[in-house]
Structures are given as C-alpha cells and as structure tokens.
Scaffold this motif. Structure first.
Motif, mmCIF file in Angstrom:
data_model
loop_
_atom_site.group_PDB
_atom_site.id
_atom_site.type_symbol
_atom_site.label_atom_id
_atom_site.label_comp_id
_atom_site.label_asym_id
_atom_site.label_seq_id
_atom_site.Cartn_x
_atom_site.Cartn_y
_atom_site.Cartn_z
ATOM 1 N N VAL A 18 0.842 -1.199 0.000
ATOM 2 C CA VAL A 18 0.000 0.000 0.000
ATOM 3 C C VAL A 18 0.878 1.250 0.000
ATOM 4 C CG1 VAL A 18 -1.667 1.343 1.349
ATOM 5 C CG2 VAL A 18 -1.966 -1.109 1.118
ATOM 6 N N ALA A 19 1.922 1.241 0.818
ATOM 7 C CA ALA A 19 2.806 2.404 0.900
ATOM 8 C C ALA A 19 3.535 2.652 -0.424
ATOM 9 C CB ALA A 19 3.815 2.202 2.023
ATOM 10 N N VAL A 20 3.987 1.572 -1.058
ATOM 11 C CA VAL A 20 4.708 1.717 -2.327
ATOM 12 C C VAL A 20 3.815 2.338 -3.394
ATOM 13 C CG1 VAL A 20 5.672 0.361 -4.243
ATOM 14 C CG2 VAL A 20 6.403 -0.077 -1.910
ATOM 15 N N VAL A 21 2.538 2.046 -3.346
ATOM 16 C CA VAL A 21 1.614 2.603 -4.337
ATOM 17 C C VAL A 21 1.155 4.002 -3.926
ATOM 18 C CG1 VAL A 21 -0.645 2.293 -5.411
ATOM 19 C CG2 VAL A 21 0.859 0.330 -5.107
ATOM 20 N N ALA A 22 0.836 4.198 -2.644
ATOM 21 C CA ALA A 22 0.206 5.444 -2.201
ATOM 22 C C ALA A 22 1.182 6.614 -2.089
ATOM 23 C CB ALA A 22 -0.491 5.233 -0.866
ATOM 24 N N ILE A 23 2.392 6.376 -1.624
ATOM 25 C CA ILE A 23 3.324 7.490 -1.383
ATOM 26 C C ILE A 23 3.661 8.263 -2.654
ATOM 27 C CG2 ILE A 23 5.674 8.045 -0.624
ATOM 28 C CD1 ILE A 23 5.243 6.019 1.643
ATOM 29 N N PRO A 24 3.994 7.595 -3.748
ATOM 30 C CA PRO A 24 4.241 8.391 -4.970
ATOM 31 C C PRO A 24 3.000 9.144 -5.464
ATOM 32 C CG PRO A 24 5.146 6.195 -5.214
ATOM 33 C CD PRO A 24 4.353 6.191 -3.959
ATOM 34 N N LEU A 25 1.819 8.559 -5.246
ATOM 35 C CA LEU A 25 0.594 9.239 -5.680
ATOM 36 C C LEU A 25 0.327 10.506 -4.868
ATOM 37 C CD1 LEU A 25 -1.888 6.287 -6.284
ATOM 38 C CD2 LEU A 25 -0.837 7.768 -7.989
ATOM 39 N N MET A 26 0.825 10.563 -3.639
ATOM 40 C CA MET A 26 0.591 11.730 -2.778
ATOM 41 C C MET A 26 1.209 13.003 -3.344
ATOM 42 S SD MET A 26 0.900 10.380 1.088
ATOM 43 C CE MET A 26 -0.103 9.050 1.694
ATOM 44 N N PHE A 27 2.186 12.864 -4.225
ATOM 45 C CA PHE A 27 2.793 14.043 -4.836
ATOM 46 C C PHE A 27 1.897 14.661 -5.902
ATOM 47 C CE2 PHE A 27 6.590 11.706 -3.343
ATOM 48 C CZ PHE A 27 7.086 12.680 -2.487
ATOM 49 N N PHE A 28 0.935 13.889 -6.385
ATOM 50 C CA PHE A 28 0.099 14.352 -7.481
ATOM 51 C C PHE A 28 -1.360 14.577 -7.098
ATOM 52 C CE2 PHE A 28 3.503 11.717 -9.281
ATOM 53 C CZ PHE A 28 4.143 12.689 -10.026
ATOM 54 N N ILE A 29 -1.854 13.847 -6.096
ATOM 55 C CA ILE A 29 -3.261 13.979 -5.701
ATOM 56 C C ILE A 29 -3.366 14.084 -4.189
ATOM 57 C CG2 ILE A 29 -4.178 12.779 -7.727
ATOM 58 C CD1 ILE A 29 -4.423 10.247 -6.082
ATOM 59 N N ASN A 30 -4.560 14.332 -3.708
ATOM 60 C CA ASN A 30 -4.861 14.437 -2.287
ATOM 61 C C ASN A 30 -4.396 13.165 -1.557
ATOM 62 O OD1 ASN A 30 -6.044 14.666 0.220
ATOM 63 N ND2 ASN A 30 -8.076 15.184 -0.555
ATOM 64 N N ALA A 31 -3.894 13.315 -0.332
ATOM 65 C CA ALA A 31 -3.350 12.185 0.417
ATOM 66 C C ALA A 31 -4.405 11.113 0.689
ATOM 67 C CB ALA A 31 -2.752 12.676 1.732
ATOM 68 N N LEU A 32 -5.607 11.521 1.047
ATOM 69 C CA LEU A 32 -6.661 10.552 1.323
ATOM 70 C C LEU A 32 -7.029 9.767 0.064
ATOM 71 C CD1 LEU A 32 -8.530 9.431 3.476
ATOM 72 C CD2 LEU A 32 -10.178 11.206 2.881
ATOM 73 N N LEU A 33 -7.102 10.453 -1.031
ATOM 74 C CA LEU A 33 -7.392 9.795 -2.302
ATOM 75 C C LEU A 33 -6.242 8.873 -2.714
ATOM 76 C CD1 LEU A 33 -9.464 9.611 -4.571
ATOM 77 C CD2 LEU A 33 -8.310 11.513 -5.679
ATOM 78 N N ALA A 34 -5.018 9.280 -2.435
ATOM 79 C CA ALA A 34 -3.858 8.448 -2.754
ATOM 80 C C ALA A 34 -3.864 7.164 -1.920
ATOM 81 C CB ALA A 34 -2.569 9.223 -2.505
ATOM 82 N N VAL A 35 -4.222 7.265 -0.646
ATOM 83 C CA VAL A 35 -4.294 6.071 0.205
ATOM 84 C C VAL A 35 -5.410 5.152 -0.277
ATOM 85 C CG1 VAL A 35 -4.779 5.242 2.545
ATOM 86 C CG2 VAL A 35 -3.245 7.179 2.203
ATOM 87 N N ALA A 36 -6.555 5.724 -0.645
ATOM 88 C CA ALA A 36 -7.659 4.913 -1.164
ATOM 89 C C ALA A 36 -7.247 4.203 -2.452
ATOM 90 C CB ALA A 36 -8.885 5.784 -1.403
ATOM 91 N N ALA A 37 -6.593 4.910 -3.337
ATOM 92 C CA ALA A 37 -6.117 4.301 -4.573
ATOM 93 C C ALA A 37 -5.061 3.239 -4.267
ATOM 94 C CB ALA A 37 -5.553 5.361 -5.508
ATOM 95 N N GLY A 38 -4.207 3.515 -3.305
ATOM 96 C CA GLY A 38 -3.195 2.544 -2.899
ATOM 97 C C GLY A 38 -3.811 1.265 -2.362
ATOM 98 N N LEU A 39 -4.877 1.396 -1.591
ATOM 99 C CA LEU A 39 -5.568 0.211 -1.085
ATOM 100 C C LEU A 39 -6.167 -0.613 -2.220
ATOM 101 C CD1 LEU A 39 -7.350 1.668 2.065
ATOM 102 C CD2 LEU A 39 -5.575 -0.078 2.031
#
Length: 79
Positions: free
Chosen positions: A15-36
C-alpha cells in the motif's frame, strides 16, 4: 517471523509503495484509497506465497487446538 505478521507487513508495504508516490500528485486521502485498491489487485498476485504460508500456519494452529480439545475431552470422559 510469524507468517501472519509477514503477510500483513508485506500488504502494508505494498500500500505504501503505491500510495506514497501518488501523494505528490493527488490528495493524500485519495492516494491512500487508490493505494488500497491497487494493492488488493497486486497483492492477490504478488503475495500468493505469503498468503499460502499464512493459511498453513493458521490451519496448523487450528488442528493443534482441535487435537488438544479432543484429548482433554477424552481425559474428562475417563478414557
């Protein structure tokens, strides 16, 4: 290390490997949801060995407890 803990640590890392890079481009909550969501799909494929080891570990514990329970019931019945 316990296979259950190993599986869940691998799942959190995925989850972290997917969500952390996404946090640079989108909202953190949305990045965690996408990571899940992405980690569910990737985890099904990438964590197959860990999942099978976890299942075997849990099954062994259940079997051990069941045998112990049967042994104790037999002792109580006087066998």
């Amino acid at each position: 290390m316990n296979p259950v803990a190993k599986f869940y640590l691998a799942r959190v890392a995925l989850v972290a490997v997917v969500a952390i890079p996404l946090m640079f481009f989108i909202n953190a909550l949305l990045a965690v949801a996408a990571g899940l969501l992405v980690s569910m799909v990737l985890g099904f494929v990438l964590l197959r060995r860990q999942r099978e080891a976890m299942i075997e570990h849990i099954d062994a514990g259940v079997k051990r407890r069941r045998e112990e329970k049967e042994r104790l019931r037999a002792e109580l019945a006087g066998e």
